[in-house]
Design a protein around this motif. Structure first.
Motif, PDB file in Angstrom:
ATOM      1  N   ALA A 114       0.840  -1.213   0.000  1.00 65.12           N
ATOM      2  CA  ALA A 114       0.000   0.000   0.000  1.00 65.12           C
ATOM      3  C   ALA A 114       0.871   1.258   0.000  1.00 65.12           C
ATOM      4  N   VAL A 115       1.890   1.254   0.892  1.00 59.19           N
ATOM      5  CA  VAL A 115       2.755   2.445   1.003  1.00 59.19           C
ATOM      6  C   VAL A 115       3.510   2.657  -0.320  1.00 59.19           C
ATOM      7  N   THR A 116       4.008   1.534  -0.907  1.00 58.48           N
ATOM      8  CA  THR A 116       4.746   1.643  -2.168  1.00 58.48           C
ATOM      9  C   THR A 116       3.884   2.327  -3.222  1.00 58.48           C
ATOM     10  N   ASN A 117       2.621   1.863  -3.357  1.00 56.76           N
ATOM     11  CA  ASN A 117       1.753   2.424  -4.401  1.00 56.76           C
ATOM     12  C   ASN A 117       1.414   3.884  -4.138  1.00 56.76           C
ATOM     13  N   ALA A 118       1.113   4.199  -2.852  1.00 58.22           N
ATOM     14  CA  ALA A 118       0.748   5.591  -2.517  1.00 58.22           C
ATOM     15  C   ALA A 118       1.934   6.517  -2.780  1.00 58.22           C
ATOM     16  N   PHE A 119       3.121   6.113  -2.315  1.00 57.58           N
ATOM     17  CA  PHE A 119       4.311   6.957  -2.484  1.00 57.58           C
ATOM     18  C   PHE A 119       4.671   7.103  -3.968  1.00 57.58           C
ATOM     19  N   SER A 120       4.438   5.997  -4.696  1.00 54.38           N
ATOM     20  CA  SER A 120       4.770   6.032  -6.122  1.00 54.38           C
ATOM     21  C   SER A 120       3.887   7.071  -6.827  1.00 54.38           C
ATOM     22  N   ALA A 121       2.564   7.079  -6.475  1.00 54.22           N
ATOM     23  CA  ALA A 121       1.641   8.030  -7.128  1.00 54.22           C
ATOM     24  C   ALA A 121       2.071   9.467  -6.838  1.00 54.22           C
ATOM     25  N   VAL A 122       2.397   9.734  -5.553  1.00 54.79           N
ATOM     26  CA  VAL A 122       2.808  11.097  -5.181  1.00 54.79           C
ATOM     27  C   VAL A 122       4.098  11.485  -5.921  1.00 54.79           C
ATOM     28  N   GLY A 123       5.088  10.569  -5.903  1.00 53.31           N
ATOM     29  CA  GLY A 123       6.399  10.849  -6.512  1.00 53.31           C
ATOM     30  C   GLY A 123       6.293  11.067  -8.017  1.00 53.31           C
ATOM     31  N   VAL A 124       5.510  10.189  -8.699  1.00 53.38           N
ATOM     32  CA  VAL A 124       5.403  10.301 -10.161  1.00 53.38           C
ATOM     33  C   VAL A 124       4.743  11.618 -10.559  1.00 53.38           C
ATOM     34  N   ASN A 125       3.685  11.983  -9.791  1.00 51.69           N
ATOM     35  CA  ASN A 125       3.002  13.249 -10.070  1.00 51.69           C
ATOM     36  C   ASN A 125       3.973  14.432  -9.940  1.00 51.69           C
ATOM     37  N   ALA A 126       4.784  14.402  -8.896  1.00 49.08           N
ATOM     38  CA  ALA A 126       5.754  15.497  -8.693  1.00 49.08           C
ATOM     39  C   ALA A 126       6.795  15.501  -9.826  1.00 49.08           C
ATOM     40  N   GLN A 127       7.184  14.268 -10.261  1.00 49.34           N
ATOM     41  CA  GLN A 127       8.201  14.201 -11.334  1.00 49.34           C
ATOM     42  C   GLN A 127       7.675  14.773 -12.646  1.00 49.34           C
ATOM     43  N   VAL A 128       6.393  14.483 -12.943  1.00 50.54           N
ATOM     44  CA  VAL A 128       5.811  15.007 -14.191  1.00 50.54           C
ATOM     45  C   VAL A 128       5.845  16.539 -14.169  1.00 50.54           C
ATOM     46  N   LYS A 129       5.470  17.100 -13.006  1.00 49.42           N
ATOM     47  CA  LYS A 129       5.454  18.573 -12.911  1.00 49.42           C
ATOM     48  C   LYS A 129       6.871  19.131 -13.042  1.00 49.42           C
ATOM     49  N   GLN A 130       7.833  18.482 -12.370  1.00 52.04           N
ATOM     50  CA  GLN A 130       9.219  18.973 -12.427  1.00 52.04           C
ATOM     51  C   GLN A 130       9.792  18.842 -13.838  1.00 52.04           C
ATOM     52  N   HIS A 131       9.407  17.731 -14.511  1.00 49.08           N
ATOM     53  CA  HIS A 131       9.858  17.509 -15.894  1.00 49.08           C
ATOM     54  C   HIS A 131       9.540  18.744 -16.734  1.00 49.08           C
TER      55      HIS A 131
END
Ligand SMILES: Nc1ncnc2c1ncn2[C@@H]1O[C@H](COP(=O)(O)OP(=O)(O)OP(=O)(O)O)[C@@H](O)[C@H]1O
Length: 593
Positions: free
Chosen positions: A70-87
């Protein structure tokens, strides 16, 4: 420090500068990745608990497995969203930096150099990679964190799994070959990549559209485009093939050894010398272990690719810094001319070409005069104009502006003292107001200034014919945009050249070639009258033209022939002298009779 590492540093600093919080959120995914790597361990504990009928251990392992997923999936969603914005943010910032650095090079020779263009093209080809460099770096950190966690889980389960880790390590070493093949392929195809883009632009550009159709170039263009794309892509495809073969051989060896090790461990487990938990962990971690080697390889490739593109960014930054540092020019140009321009023993050649385009030019262009520069095609008129405006630097001799060498003037301070219309004028596809207003940025949206410039350029009728006047969008590539004729574009360019107030040097390099001779003559008389009014601050007007009827109004006529000044004087003096000017004048006059 290597350019690649410096470039990566620039990307990281840019990311933190544009959004420190998003940068931090990107790293949340890393924690999730480490938890994901522990999954085989939890499965192993669960299996061992089942064998020992230990419900507590089984429940604990199951909870850890579900919780970590659960933590892996939640953290992954938050991290990927931030990466798209930073990209996007980092990408736009770095793209703007590339555009700014390129446009700020003070002279045109850089842009005319094939080597510079090739390197710039490589940088632009990699812009997407550069934009995503930050997220790719975060991804690389995630891969490394996941891989290290998998290695720890495998190594603590059974020593034999270390053999598989070693085989993975071999692939990491050979990955350097793949990286080199890819880099060599990119560089080998750089010129062909630029050519294919140029050909593609030709096929899609309305300007070239007429000629491609009339001259029936479609088939030839297609053939050339195919050949250029082949020249660009083939080295990359070959590099990809070689890497694929290397990957396949490695995969086969890895799984063959893995099968042997699992057989060996199963035999020991049956004999009771290897715990069940270790065997379950070994089976569970196997796929991840191969993934580790390919992930590490991928991380190395990504890191090298990021490094390569970042190094290209560093190349451009260093290049533009070097060009700026090479300009000792810090003298502030005058606001009015007392004496004028003196050109002393000037010579010039383009690039590495041996043949000089201008040789031994000595000229006095007195303050407050109107000067006409004439000569046949290729005589060197535009080249001389580019030297005087500082767009190229002389190979020999100097240009003195009121006794100060142009080379010692700060170019960014000299340029605002110039204005003009050029032979290869730009077509700024903005509104008509802005297409003219860019000639003096503070006046970009000043309608009164634009209307005055239109009056000085005698181009009011061009605007009057537009559907929305100055608010009309120019260029049919844009919504509601209208196209102009060559002559209308030229007159917009002349108006742009007229908007800057009181320039010290007004250059009109064949600005009216698309107009008829009578209109050009009338226009030039208007410029000459306006120039004499403005001559109070010593302004010089320099007109390049092929039309001798226009030249008569100038105070001084300079005749260029094969890169040399062959005659100077007033129109009357030169006609009386019966030299080159009189010969050319007579030829043209006969044509009109
Ligand atoms: N960017 C360039 N790179 C290399 N050679 C150039 C470049 N621009 C001009 N030349 C060469 O320099 C010479 C002088 O060209 P220039 O454009 O100064 O002549 P010009 O008198 O203005 O000609 P025209 O009347 O046709 O405009 C020509 O031989 C031309 O081929």
């Amino acid at each position: 420090m290597s350019p690649a590492l410096r470039g990566i540093g620039i990307v990281l600093r840019t990311a933190v500068r544009v959004s420190p919080w998003q940068s931090l959120l990107c790293l949340v995914e890393t924690v999730g990745k480490v938890l994901a790597a522990l999954a085989p361990l939890f499965v192993g504990i669960f299996a061992a608990g089942a064998v020992d009928r230990d419900l507590g251990r089984m429940a604990g392992a199951a909870l850890a497995l579900v919780g970590s997923t659960a933590v892996t999936n939640a953290f992954s969603a938050v991290g990927v969203n931030a990466q798209v914005k930073q990209h996007e943010l980092v990408g736009h910032t770095l793209d703007a930096e590339i555009a700014h650095r390129t446009a700020s090079l003070p002279t045109l020779d850089h842009l005319e150099s094939a080597r510079f263009q090739d390197r710039l093209q490589l940088l632009k080809d990699g812009e997407g990679v550069l934009g995503g460099a930050f997220s790719l770096l975060v991804h690389t950190i995630n891969v490394v964190a996941f891989s290290v966690a998998v290695l720890v889980v495998a190594a603590t389960a059974d020593w034999r799994l270390l053999i598989l880790i070693a085989i993975g390590g071999i692939r990491m070493i050979s990955a350097r070959w793949s990286v080199r093949w890819e880099r060599d392929a990119e560089e080998a195809g750089a010129a062909a990549s630029r050519l294919s883009r140029h050909l593609l632009d030709l096929t899609g550009s309305p300007a070239a559209g007429a000629e491609t159709r009339v001259f029936g170039q479609q088939q030839a263009l297609r053939r050339r485009l195919r050949a250029a794309v082949r020249g660009w892509r083939t080295p990359l495809v070959r590099a990809g093939d070689r890497t694929a073969v290397l990957d396949a051989v490695h995969l086969l060896v890895f799984y063959a050894v893995a099968a042997l090790i699992l057989g060996w461990m199963t035999r020991d487990a049956l004999a009771g010398t290897v715990p069940v938990q270790a065997l379950v962990v070994a089976v569970g971690v196997l796929g991840s272990l191969h993934g580790v080697s390919s992930s590490f390889v991928e991380a190395i490739r990504n890191f090298t690719r990021i490094g390569r593109n970042c190094a290209r960014l560093v190349w451009l930054i260093d290049y533009s810094d070097r060009v700026t540092a090479n300009q000792p020019a810090r003298t502030v140009p005058p606001t009015r001319l007392e004496h004028g321009l003196r050109i002393e023993n000037l010579s010039f050649g383009y690039g590495d070409a041996d043949r000089p385009v201008l040789t031994g030019i000595d000229l006095d262009l007195p303050a407050g005069t109107v000067i006409a520069l004439v000569g046949e095609n290729g005589a060197g008129k535009s080249s001389l104009v580019k030297l005087i405006t500082g767009l190229h630097r002389p190979t020999g001799g100097r240009i003195m502006i009121d006794n100060v060498d142009l080379a010692d003037l700060d170019p960014s301070a000299w340029r605002p003292r110039l204005s003009g219309a050029f032979q290869d004028h730009a077509r700024f596809e903005f509104t008509a107001q802005r297409s003219i207003g860019v000639g003096d940025l503070p006046a970009l949206d000043r309608e009164d200034r634009v209307r005055r410039a239109l009056h000085d350029a005698a181009a009011e009728d061009v605007i009057a014919a537009l559907p929305h006047g100055l608010a009309t969008q120019l260029g049919t590539a844009w919504a509601d945009g209208v196209d102009l004729s060559g002559g209308q574009w030229q007159r917009i360019a002349i108006a742009r050249g007229m908007i800057r107030p009181a320039p010290l040097l007004l250059v009109l390099d064949e600005p009216t070639s698309a107009l008829d001779a009578a209109t050009e003559h009338a226009l030039f008389e208007r410029y000459a009258a306006a120039a004499r009014t403005a001559a109070g601050h010593g302004a010089i007007t320099l007109l390049v033209t092929h039309r001798f009827s226009t030249v008569a109004a100038a105070d001084l006529v300079v005749v260029l022939d094969q890169g040399r000044v062959v005659e100077t004087g007033t129109h009357e003096e030169l006609v009386a002298a019966q030299g080159r000017y009189a010969e050319l004048y007579e030829l043209q006059a006969r044509g009109y009779r």
